[in-house]
Motif scaffolding. Structure first.
Motif, short mmCIF file in Angstrom:
data_model
loop_
_atom_site.label_atom_id
_atom_site.label_comp_id
_atom_site.label_asym_id
_atom_site.label_seq_id
_atom_site.Cartn_x
_atom_site.Cartn_y
_atom_site.Cartn_z
N LEU A 205 0.73 -1.44 -0.15
CA LEU A 205 0.55 -0.28 0.02
C LEU A 205 0.70 1.39 0.04
CD1 LEU A 205 -3.42 1.06 0.21
CD2 LEU A 205 -2.88 1.19 2.92
N ASP A 206 0.33 2.08 -0.38
CA ASP A 206 0.76 3.59 -0.75
C ASP A 206 0.40 4.09 -0.37
OD1 ASP A 206 2.82 5.28 -1.56
OD2 ASP A 206 3.28 5.22 -3.31
N LEU A 247 8.17 -1.57 -1.72
CA LEU A 247 8.32 -0.89 -2.64
C LEU A 247 9.28 0.43 -2.05
CD1 LEU A 247 6.61 1.12 -4.85
CD2 LEU A 247 5.29 1.55 -3.04
N VAL A 248 9.59 1.10 -3.03
CA VAL A 248 11.27 2.19 -2.08
C VAL A 248 11.17 3.86 -3.16
CG1 VAL A 248 13.46 2.34 -1.21
CG2 VAL A 248 12.35 0.64 -1.16
N ASN A 249 10.75 4.11 -3.11
CA ASN A 249 10.80 5.36 -3.51
C ASN A 249 10.47 5.55 -4.93
OD1 ASN A 249 12.40 6.95 -1.30
ND2 ASN A 249 14.59 6.04 -2.30
N ARG A 250 8.75 4.58 -4.93
CA ARG A 250 8.32 4.62 -6.10
C ARG A 250 9.11 3.58 -6.57
NH1 ARG A 250 4.36 6.15 -5.50
NH2 ARG A 250 3.98 6.23 -8.34
N TRP A 264 10.54 -2.10 -10.90
CA TRP A 264 9.49 -0.83 -11.55
C TRP A 264 9.55 0.39 -11.19
CZ3 TRP A 264 7.42 -5.03 -15.64
CH2 TRP A 264 7.33 -5.77 -15.01
N PHE A 265 9.61 1.10 -12.04
CA PHE A 265 9.39 2.32 -12.07
C PHE A 265 8.25 2.71 -12.05
CE2 PHE A 265 9.56 7.12 -13.20
CZ PHE A 265 10.05 7.11 -12.01
N VAL A 266 7.30 2.90 -10.84
CA VAL A 266 6.09 2.96 -10.53
C VAL A 266 4.75 4.04 -11.60
CG1 VAL A 266 3.86 3.96 -8.71
CG2 VAL A 266 5.87 1.76 -8.67
#
Length: 398
Positions: A205-206, A247-250, A264-266
């Motif tokens: 979750l973000d 998930l780390v820094n998008r 992956w770059f979100v």
């Protein structure tokens, strides 16, 4: 290929495989839950066992550690709360009618998901069920929690007048191929997220960006708007079930049964890196200080340069799958189905990674004035260097 590191400590107290490993928020303790039906508490200061929690009537599937209390769930259909100082069982939460496979502690709530197709909410202190979430057609495998205050604008909150007493929401992923979002106060389903064609194994979750990521046995990761329920993107390049997410820094890291991790770059959905070398499924992963650590069904843990994808180190010693990893004070902890907890010194690779990151920032700063230095630096390839002790370790060429 990286060199094989040696464990600085091997803890063999459990009499069965370790299914989960949890680190306390203050970093002082670790909790392991095992197939032997017990949980053990370990000090991160000396890696010694300082607590043995006995009472479950079947194997422990998952555990969670707070600073003052430990929580375990079991195939015996119950959840237990333990005092971390005395080892006393403080509460038994009964109500599920099948294996409890996941728990989550948030605020004063304890959430649980079960093979009985339900999730439940309990009062942590009162040993009482507050809510039951019923609607999945198969077992609930994974959980996440957030508050609507984190994601809704003021006018949107006013539209949800019925739920204003409590703005907490629970997210559940199931083998029925769906993700559901529930109001905690009423047990009402707020959203059902449809799209997966296989079991949902993991959720990330973000909340600040209103996004939820789900990984599935359909080989995909999907991104959802958690307010509208809209499916935003589908990441399709894996060739096996998606087992774990970070998930780390998008940047989204996904571990799969196809023996790879992908980054992956979100914001764009672009796959920017693939981490290979695993000989079996990737069962767990964790990002730390520019390094991606993985645990695999091939009984090895690995450390990769997160940017270049270069394998930096292999940690060998376990005999079966590594189910969980934790990192604290530049020590790597790996818990395996072979029943052991192993402790590894990662100061060397962390030091080199921090030095590399510092140099990258310096180069990137100069590139704003001189143009191409950072681009040239980032295109350098990894190489093998011989260490003073005669071991080999793959590192990025500086």
């Amino acid at each position: 290929m990286g060199n094989s590191g040696s464990a600085v400590k091997v803890c063999t107290d459990h009499q069965g495989g370790i299914n989960w490993l949890s680190l306390s928020p203050d970093g002082q303790r670790l909790l392991t839950g095992s197939e032997d039906g017990t949980a053990r508490l370990w000090s991160t200061a000396d890696s010694q066992c300082h607590g043995h929690f006995q009472g479950h009537e079947s194997y422990i599937t998952f555990c969670h550690l707070e600073n003052e209390a430990a929580f375990t769930c079991s195939a015996d259909h119950t959840i237990r709360k333990w005092d971390v100082v005395t080892g006393q069982c403080l509460a038994i939460y009964r109500g599920h009618t099948s294996i409890v496979n996941r728990i989550l502690v948030a605020k004063d709530y304890l959430f649980s998901g079960s093979y009985d197709r339900t999730a439940r909410c309990w009062s942590v202190d009162k040993e009482k069920q507050i809510q039951e979430f019923r609607g999945h057609r198969n077992c609930v495998l994974t959980l996440a929690h957030y508050s609507s205050r984190d994601v809704l604008e003021e006018e949107e909150e006013e539209e949800e007048e019925e739920e204003k007493v409590s703005r907490d929401l629970l997210v559940t992923g199931s083998t029925d191929c769906t993700v559901k979002v529930w109001w905690v106060s009423s047990g009402r389903c707020y959203q059902t997220l449809l799209g997966h064609t296989g079991a949902v194994l993991c959720l990330i979750l973000d909340a600040p960006n209103r996004e939820l990521f789900s990984g599935s046995t359909d080989y995909t990761i999907r991104t959802w708007n958690i307010v509208t329920g809209e499916q935003l993107k589908v990441f399709k390049e894996h060739q096996g079930s998606v087992i774990c997410l970070e998930l780390v820094n998008r940047h989204l890291y996904s571990g799969s049964a196809d023996r790879t991790v992908k980054c992956w770059f979100v914001d764009t959905g672009e796959r920017i890196q693939t981490y290979k070398a695993h000989k079996h499924s990737v069962s767990t992963l964790k990002y730390h200080a520019g390094i991606l650590f993985t645990g695999s069904g091939d009984a090895c843990a690995r450390a990769f340069n997160s940017r270049s994808g270069v394998l930096q180190k292999i940690f060998r010693g376990h005999k079966f799958i590594i189910n969980c990893i934790q990192i604290h004070n530049e020590l790597l902890y790996t818990a395996s189905h072979d029943g052991t907890l192993r402790v590894w010194d990662i100061r060397g690779i962390c030091k080199r990674s921090k030095r590399r990151l510092k140099k990258e920032r310096s180069v990137q700063g100069r590139s704003s004035q001189k143009g191409s230095l950072a681009r040239l630096f980032n295109n350098k390839v990894g190489c093998m260097i011989q260490q003073e002790n005669g071991e080999h370790e793959a590192v990025e060429l500086m």
